[in-house]
Write an enzyme that holds these catalytic residues in place. Sequence first.
Site, PDB file in Angstrom:
ATOM      1  N   ARG A  84       0.723  -1.245  -0.070  1.00 57.66           N
ATOM      2  CA  ARG A  84      -0.249  -0.064  -0.079  1.00 57.66           C
ATOM      3  C   ARG A  84       0.774   1.379   0.181  1.00 57.66           C
ATOM      4  NH1 ARG A  84      -3.726  -2.923  -1.897  1.00 57.66           N
ATOM      5  NH2 ARG A  84      -5.176  -4.060  -0.384  1.00 57.66           N
TER       6      ARG A  84
ATOM      7  N   HIS B  71      -2.672 -11.011 -13.434  1.00 54.61           N
ATOM      8  CA  HIS B  71      -4.046 -11.186 -12.402  1.00 54.61           C
ATOM      9  C   HIS B  71      -5.090 -11.884 -13.485  1.00 54.61           C
ATOM     10  CE1 HIS B  71      -7.332  -9.481  -9.851  1.00 54.61           C
ATOM     11  NE2 HIS B  71      -7.862  -9.424 -10.851  1.00 54.61           N
TER      12      HIS B  71
ATOM     13  N   ASP C 143      -1.147 -13.127  -0.834  1.00 50.17           N
ATOM     14  CA  ASP C 143      -1.922 -12.107  -1.427  1.00 50.17           C
ATOM     15  C   ASP C 143      -2.427 -11.280  -0.452  1.00 50.17           C
ATOM     16  OD1 ASP C 143      -3.272 -10.309  -3.012  1.00 50.17           O
ATOM     17  OD2 ASP C 143      -4.873 -12.017  -3.625  1.00 50.17           O
TER      18      ASP C 143
END
Lengths: 316, 429
Positions: free
Chosen positions: B70, B184, B310
Site C-alpha cells: 500500500r 491477474h 496475497d
Amino acid sequence: MATLSDRHLLGLEGVPHKDIRLILDTAFTFREILDRPIPKVPTLQGQTVLNFFYESSTRTRISFELAEKRLSADSINFSKSSSSASKGETLRDTIRTIEAMKIDTIVIRHSAPGSAKLMTGFVDSNIINAGDGAHEHPTQGLLDMMTLEEHLKSLKGLKVAILGDIKHSRVARSNIHGLKTMGAEVMICGPSTLLPYEAEALGVHVSTDLNEALEFADVLNILRIQLERQTGGLFPSLREYRKFFGITMKRLKQNKKKYTIMHPGPLNRGVEIDADVADSEHSVILNQVLNGVAVRMAVLVLLSETHNKRKKKTDG
Amino acid sequence: MADKFSEHESILLKNGVIVGGKRSPVDILIEKGTVKEIGSVTNLSKITHTVDLEGAYVSPGWADVHVHLREPGREDEETIMSGSDAAMAGGFTAVCCMPNTDPPLDSEDMITSVKERANGHLVELFPLGTVSKERKGEELAEIGNMVDAGAVGFSDDGDPVENEELMRIALEYSKMFGVPIVNHSEVKSLAKGGIMNEGAVSARLGIPGIPSHAEDIMVARDIRLAELTDGRLHVPHISSKETIELVRRAKSKGLAVTCEVTPHHLSLTDSNFEKFDAAYKMNPPLRTIDVVEALRAALADGTIDCIASDHAPHSPEENEADLLDAPFGLVGLETAFGVCVVNLLDTKILKLEELVEKLSTAPRKIYNLPSAEIKVGENANMTFFDTTTEWKVDSSQFHSQSRNTPFEGMTLKGKVLGVVNGNKIYSAD
C-alpha cells in the site's frame, strides 16, 4: 400472546413452520381490523418505528408506514436521497446515530445482500428486512402466502410457479423458502439468463419452458421484469420476452385450468402480464396489496412481543 | 512496534533441527551475517548473541511473493515498514510487493524509491513493476530500466492485462531479462459486479457471483501466449480446477509456466458467505470444497509451485461496509503458516520438507530471489518455528496496520519463533 423464535425478520429461509403459521394467523386477525370503519388499534402506541430505505421504494414503504399507523406506532422515514449517506457517512454510523434516538424497530431496504443481518450487529432495535439486494424480501413472501391461503384455503400441496427474473429476485427467494416450509411445491421458470447458475440448489423445479410451468402450476406468481435487465443485455428485447414468457389470456386458456394470478407489482402491462390477465377474475393482485398491510402489522406486533418477552426474561 | 529485530556481530543458534537434515539438534554459528559453522559449536568466546531453539525447526527463510504493501498511496492501511514487520512475524525474510500502489510502480524511480524505503529492515523487499505505463493496460512500461532498479517481475495486478497484443509483447520483451509476467487472471466482463463464487451458495443467497471460468479463460489465453512467445508466465492466486489442468498441461509441454495458491483458497469455502460477512470477500473468490481439495492435491503433486498470501490490507472503515461496498482481500502474512499447518500438514497433504519448499525454495526460484540455503559460507537466511503450538488468531495483535482477516478467533497451529537474515535476528516474544 405467542411469540416467534427470533426478534428480527431477516428472511424466510430457516424460519420454522410454526412461526410462519403464527404470522399468517395474526395477519388474518389484523385483516379484519382493516375492514372496520375505523381501522386503527392502539397495540404499538408509544413505540417508534424507523423506515430506513436506502433504495427507492414506494409500495413497500407506504405499506409499512400504513401498517405502523394502523397500530398507532410513531413512524419516521429515512431515505437515502434525503440523508447524509450521500455525504460519505457509513451505514453503521448513520444507523447508530438514528438509533441513539430510541428506535424500537427498524425496517430496512438496502441494495446489499445481508445488509439487514449486518444491521443486527450494529444496533439493539428489532430489524425487519424489507428487501436486501437479491437475497430476501420476507414480508412479500408472507403476504403472498397469506393471499394464497385466503384464496385457496391451504398452502400444503399447492403448486406454485414463479415466473420471470429469478436470478435477481428477492421476492422469488422469500417465496421459495416460505412456500417450501409450508408444504407447497415450487417451480421457477424464466429465460435461462435470468435463472441463477445452479438454480437446483434452491430445491425447486427449474424450467425455461412456459408451457411446462403452465402444466405444473395452480398458481402463477409473475415477477416484474426490471427494464435494466434488458438494457444489461440479459435478453434481447421486451418483444421477445413477451413472446416466450408473457402471460396472456390465450396462454391461460390453453390447459383449461383455473389459475390464481399473482404479481408483486408494479406491473409492466403487455410485457410479463397482459392487462386483461391482471384485471381478470383469476387475479388476486389487489388482495396482495391489502394483505401486505395486514402481514406487516402482524410482523411488527409479533417481533415487538418477542422482544418484550425476552427482555422480561432477562430482567426477571 | 513491541518487538523488533536486532543486529549482532555474531549469532549462535543452539539446538535447532534443520528441516530436511538430521533429526538431531545442531548449533548454527553466524558471523558478520554469514553461516560459519553448523554442528556442535565449541568456541563460544566471541559470541555476542545466543538463542536456544530448544529443538525447534530451522528452515531456509520463507518468501511471500504476493503481497500488497500500500505504500505509496494508502499508508493508512499499510506501510513498507509495517508490512515488513508483519512479514517478519509471519516467518518471511523476503516479500515481493505488487505494484498497484498509488501512484503505481511503473518506473525505475518508483522501484528505487520503494527499495530505499525498505532499506535496513530484516525483511528484503523485491518489488514487481507494472506491465504497462501507469498500469493502464495500454503501453509497455520500461521493463528493462525497472529490472536494473531491482524489479523481479511484472504485473498489473488488481487488473488483468486485457489486450492480447500487449500481453504478447510483455511476455516476449521480458524474456530478455529473465523475469516473469504475472497476470491477474480475470475476464472482467464475466466477473463484473460479482462478490463471491458463482454456484449453489450464491444462487441461494442472491449474492452476485463470479464463475471460476472468469479466471481460467484468461489463464488459457495467457498460456497460449506464453507458448507463442516462449515467455515466462507466473499465474497468481489460482482458484479453479480448470486452471490446474491448464497449468499441468503447460508444464508437461515444457512451457515456462508457474503458479501460486493462497492459504485461504486452500482452507476456506464459499459456504462462509452464509454469514454475509465481508471478511470473506476475496478476489478470486473462495470456491467450493471440491476446488479446495483439488488445489491441495495439485500443490502436493507439484502442479502448483508455491504458496503466497496475497496480503491485502484494508482500513477498518472499509470493512464496516456492506457486502457490495466492502473491498476484496485479507491480511495474510501473519496467518499463512498457521493456516498451512492445519490444512496441509495435519491433513498429511504435504510433508514438512515439502511445505517449507513451497514457502521458501520454490517461490525464490520463480523470481530469481537470492537462495536461502543453510550452508557454511552462505548468507544466513532462515526461519525457525514449531508445528505444534496452538494459537488463536487475534487481529489486534497483528504487526500489520490492518485487521481484515477471515481467520479471526480461529485456532491455528504452528508458531513462528523467529527469523534471521544476515546479521539481523528477530525472535518472537
